[in-house]
Design a protein around this motif. Structure first.
Motif, mmCIF file in Angstrom:
data_model
loop_
_atom_site.group_PDB
_atom_site.id
_atom_site.type_symbol
_atom_site.label_atom_id
_atom_site.label_comp_id
_atom_site.label_asym_id
_atom_site.label_seq_id
_atom_site.Cartn_x
_atom_site.Cartn_y
_atom_site.Cartn_z
ATOM 1 N N VAL A 96 -90.433 -57.840 79.066
ATOM 2 C CA VAL A 96 -89.746 -57.349 80.260
ATOM 3 C C VAL A 96 -90.643 -57.602 81.464
ATOM 4 C CG1 VAL A 96 -88.741 -55.358 81.431
ATOM 5 C CG2 VAL A 96 -88.523 -55.574 78.942
ATOM 6 N N MET A 97 -90.171 -58.436 82.371
ATOM 7 C CA MET A 97 -90.928 -58.760 83.581
ATOM 8 C C MET A 97 -90.638 -57.693 84.634
ATOM 9 S SD MET A 97 -92.419 -61.690 82.759
ATOM 10 C CE MET A 97 -92.776 -62.735 84.171
ATOM 11 N N ALA A 98 -91.467 -56.650 84.646
ATOM 12 C CA ALA A 98 -91.267 -55.515 85.555
ATOM 13 C C ALA A 98 -92.287 -55.589 86.683
ATOM 14 C CB ALA A 98 -91.395 -54.200 84.784
ATOM 15 N N ILE A 99 -92.249 -56.708 87.396
ATOM 16 C CA ILE A 99 -93.221 -56.967 88.453
ATOM 17 C C ILE A 99 -92.512 -57.243 89.776
ATOM 18 C CG2 ILE A 99 -95.097 -57.800 86.990
ATOM 19 C CD1 ILE A 99 -94.031 -60.632 87.351
ATOM 20 N N LYS A 100 -93.281 -57.261 90.850
ATOM 21 C CA LYS A 100 -92.710 -57.534 92.168
ATOM 22 C C LYS A 100 -92.277 -58.998 92.247
ATOM 23 C CE LYS A 100 -95.590 -54.092 94.502
ATOM 24 N NZ LYS A 100 -96.693 -53.868 95.477
ATOM 25 N N PRO A 101 -91.155 -59.271 92.937
ATOM 26 C CA PRO A 101 -90.658 -60.650 93.036
ATOM 27 C C PRO A 101 -91.708 -61.632 93.550
ATOM 28 C CG PRO A 101 -89.027 -59.113 93.882
ATOM 29 C CD PRO A 101 -90.264 -58.310 93.621
ATOM 30 N N GLN A 102 -92.511 -61.188 94.527
ATOM 31 C CA GLN A 102 -93.500 -62.102 95.112
ATOM 32 C C GLN A 102 -94.632 -62.450 94.147
ATOM 33 O OE1 GLN A 102 -92.551 -59.121 96.264
ATOM 34 N NE2 GLN A 102 -94.246 -57.974 97.234
ATOM 35 N N ASP A 103 -94.780 -61.660 93.083
ATOM 36 C CA ASP A 103 -95.810 -61.935 92.069
ATOM 37 C C ASP A 103 -95.269 -62.725 90.879
ATOM 38 O OD1 ASP A 103 -97.569 -60.418 93.608
ATOM 39 O OD2 ASP A 103 -97.133 -58.564 92.507
ATOM 40 N N PHE A 104 -93.957 -62.898 90.835
ATOM 41 C CA PHE A 104 -93.311 -63.430 89.633
ATOM 42 C C PHE A 104 -93.784 -64.843 89.297
ATOM 43 C CE2 PHE A 104 -90.168 -64.890 86.715
ATOM 44 C CZ PHE A 104 -89.630 -63.763 86.125
ATOM 45 N N ASN A 105 -93.818 -65.704 90.289
ATOM 46 C CA ASN A 105 -94.161 -67.104 90.096
ATOM 47 C C ASN A 105 -95.511 -67.248 89.390
ATOM 48 O OD1 ASN A 105 -95.102 -69.721 90.413
ATOM 49 N ND2 ASN A 105 -94.330 -69.969 92.492
ATOM 50 N N VAL A 106 -96.536 -66.612 89.936
ATOM 51 C CA VAL A 106 -97.889 -66.725 89.396
ATOM 52 C C VAL A 106 -97.971 -66.156 87.979
ATOM 53 C CG1 VAL A 106 -100.288 -65.968 89.671
ATOM 54 C CG2 VAL A 106 -98.966 -66.707 91.665
ATOM 55 N N VAL A 107 -97.369 -64.975 87.783
ATOM 56 C CA VAL A 107 -97.399 -64.335 86.462
ATOM 57 C C VAL A 107 -96.635 -65.182 85.442
ATOM 58 C CG1 VAL A 107 -96.712 -62.307 85.130
ATOM 59 C CG2 VAL A 107 -97.683 -62.021 87.413
ATOM 60 N N ALA A 108 -95.473 -65.698 85.850
ATOM 61 C CA ALA A 108 -94.657 -66.505 84.934
ATOM 62 C C ALA A 108 -95.393 -67.775 84.508
ATOM 63 C CB ALA A 108 -93.332 -66.864 85.585
ATOM 64 N N LYS A 109 -96.059 -68.415 85.447
ATOM 65 C CA LYS A 109 -96.799 -69.636 85.106
ATOM 66 C C LYS A 109 -97.976 -69.315 84.182
ATOM 67 C CE LYS A 109 -95.408 -72.359 89.129
ATOM 68 N NZ LYS A 109 -95.810 -72.958 90.424
ATOM 69 N N GLY A 110 -98.566 -68.144 84.366
ATOM 70 C CA GLY A 110 -99.637 -67.720 83.474
ATOM 71 C C GLY A 110 -99.125 -67.406 82.082
ATOM 72 N N LEU A 111 -97.908 -66.861 82.035
ATOM 73 C CA LEU A 111 -97.297 -66.515 80.747
ATOM 74 C C LEU A 111 -96.831 -67.761 79.998
ATOM 75 C CD1 LEU A 111 -96.329 -64.217 78.875
ATOM 76 C CD2 LEU A 111 -94.209 -64.130 80.226
ATOM 77 N N ALA A 112 -96.497 -68.807 80.746
ATOM 78 C CA ALA A 112 -95.950 -70.027 80.130
ATOM 79 C C ALA A 112 -96.876 -70.604 79.063
ATOM 80 C CB ALA A 112 -95.673 -71.074 81.209
ATOM 81 N N SER A 113 -98.180 -70.582 79.333
ATOM 82 C CA SER A 113 -99.130 -71.147 78.367
ATOM 83 C C SER A 113 -99.151 -70.344 77.070
ATOM 84 C CB SER A 113 -100.532 -71.189 78.973
ATOM 85 O OG SER A 113 -100.975 -69.882 79.299
ATOM 86 N N LYS A 114 -98.878 -69.027 77.166
ATOM 87 C CA LYS A 114 -98.820 -68.189 75.965
ATOM 88 C C LYS A 114 -97.537 -68.443 75.181
ATOM 89 C CE LYS A 114 -101.687 -65.681 75.424
ATOM 90 N NZ LYS A 114 -103.043 -65.880 74.860
ATOM 91 N N LEU A 115 -96.453 -68.687 75.905
ATOM 92 C CA LEU A 115 -95.162 -68.919 75.257
ATOM 93 C C LEU A 115 -95.179 -70.178 74.398
ATOM 94 C CD1 LEU A 115 -92.726 -68.019 78.196
ATOM 95 C CD2 LEU A 115 -93.178 -66.659 76.151
#
Length: 289
Positions: free
Chosen positions: A80-99
């Motif tokens: 569940v991505m429960a973060i601020k919209p402005q932080d989403f891009n950076v967090v999502a790209k960081g998560l991508a490598s784990k996925l």
């Protein structure tokens, strides 16, 4: 209203929250009240105090950094991505490598970040098993309403899973097209603020007529709550209920005449349209990176 789908065994589901703020906290609380166990929930939360508070209150595992996430569970992992919209891009790209290293097909990603579109979410995550959700703040007391959208990459069981999570803090509705999520945001996402403004005006009017602040507050709050519940329990259109309270030449008619003269109905429609248009612009801006 809610669509009924077959959901996998709830006991096989593990949910990892990225962000333990107010909405994440509300969802965790609601899930635990609806049969989930603390060991089925993890929270990635960099703020040590927030993470400790979540552990103390709910017994859920804290993860200090995104790098420590591991997806070694069954198919029914959820993030569940429960973060601020402005932080989403950076967090999502960081998560991508784990996925990339997750057990196929990888976790279901449920985003509750306002304005983040599915195509952008999928692009940043390099992942298609995604659902977009728009909850509202009454979720904090279990009275929320969440709009949901997913594309064909998300199957019926995943939809049911997303619904189960969102319904832990209220109820949910699915929309058929993603552009309607801007309307959901405008009506229900921002909607509590319109209601608060209405209550504020009612209370202020009562005080100007001589009521003390506490009495005006009690009358305004109870009236809104009672009228809303009455409308909710009735199968008739709100317009019919309004007409029943409005005697010709009476006090209610006098009040509604003034509101009509000032075009309050059109003002509210324009306000909600402005919110929807702003949501579209925000989605465009957030998706540029």
């Amino acid at each position: 209203m809610n669509q009924q789908h077959t959901m996998p065994n709830q006991n096989n589901v593990h949910i990892t929250f990225i962000g333990g703020g107010n909405m994440g906290r509300a969802l965790i609380s609601g899930l635990l009240e609806n049969g989930f166990e603390p060991n089925q929930i993890s929270v990635v939360e960099a703020n040590a105090r927030t993470a400790l508070k979540l552990y103390e209150d709910f017994g859920v595992q804290g993860i200090g950094a995104l790098e420590q996430i591991a997806f070694n569970f069954s198919k029914n992992n959820v993030v569940v991505m429960a973060i601020k919209p402005q932080d989403f891009n950076v967090v999502a790209k960081g998560l991508a490598s784990k996925l990339k290293h997750a057990t196929a097909p990888g976790p279901l990603i449920l985003s509750i970040a306002a304005g983040i579109r599915l195509k952008d979410m999928s692009r940043w995550l390099d992942h298609t098993r995604c659902v977009r959700a728009m909850p509202n703040t009454p979720a904090l007391i279990g009275k929320g309403i969440t709009g949901l959208f997913a594309d064909a990459a998300v199957d019926q069981s995943d939809r049911a899973l997303a619904e189960t999570i969102c319904n832990a803090v209220g109820q949910s509705v699915w929309v058929a097209e993603e552009k309607l999520m801007d309307a959901v945001t405008a009506v229900s996402g921002s909607g509590p603020a319109y209601v608060f403004a209405f209550i504020e005006a009612m209370q202020s009017a009562g005080e100007k007529l001589g009521l003390n602040a506490q009495t005006a507050r009690t009358l305004a709050y109870a009236t809104l709550e009672g009228a809303t519940q009455l409308a909710h329990n009735s199968e008739e259109h709100a317009g019919i209920l309004r007409e029943r309270v409005t005697s010709k030449g009476g006090t209610t008619a006098a009040a509604l005449d003034v509101m009509k003269q000032h075009g309050w109905h059109e003002i509210l429609e324009k306000a909600i349209d402005a919110a929807s248009q702003r949501g579209k612009v925000m989605g465009d801006e957030l998706g540029k990176s």
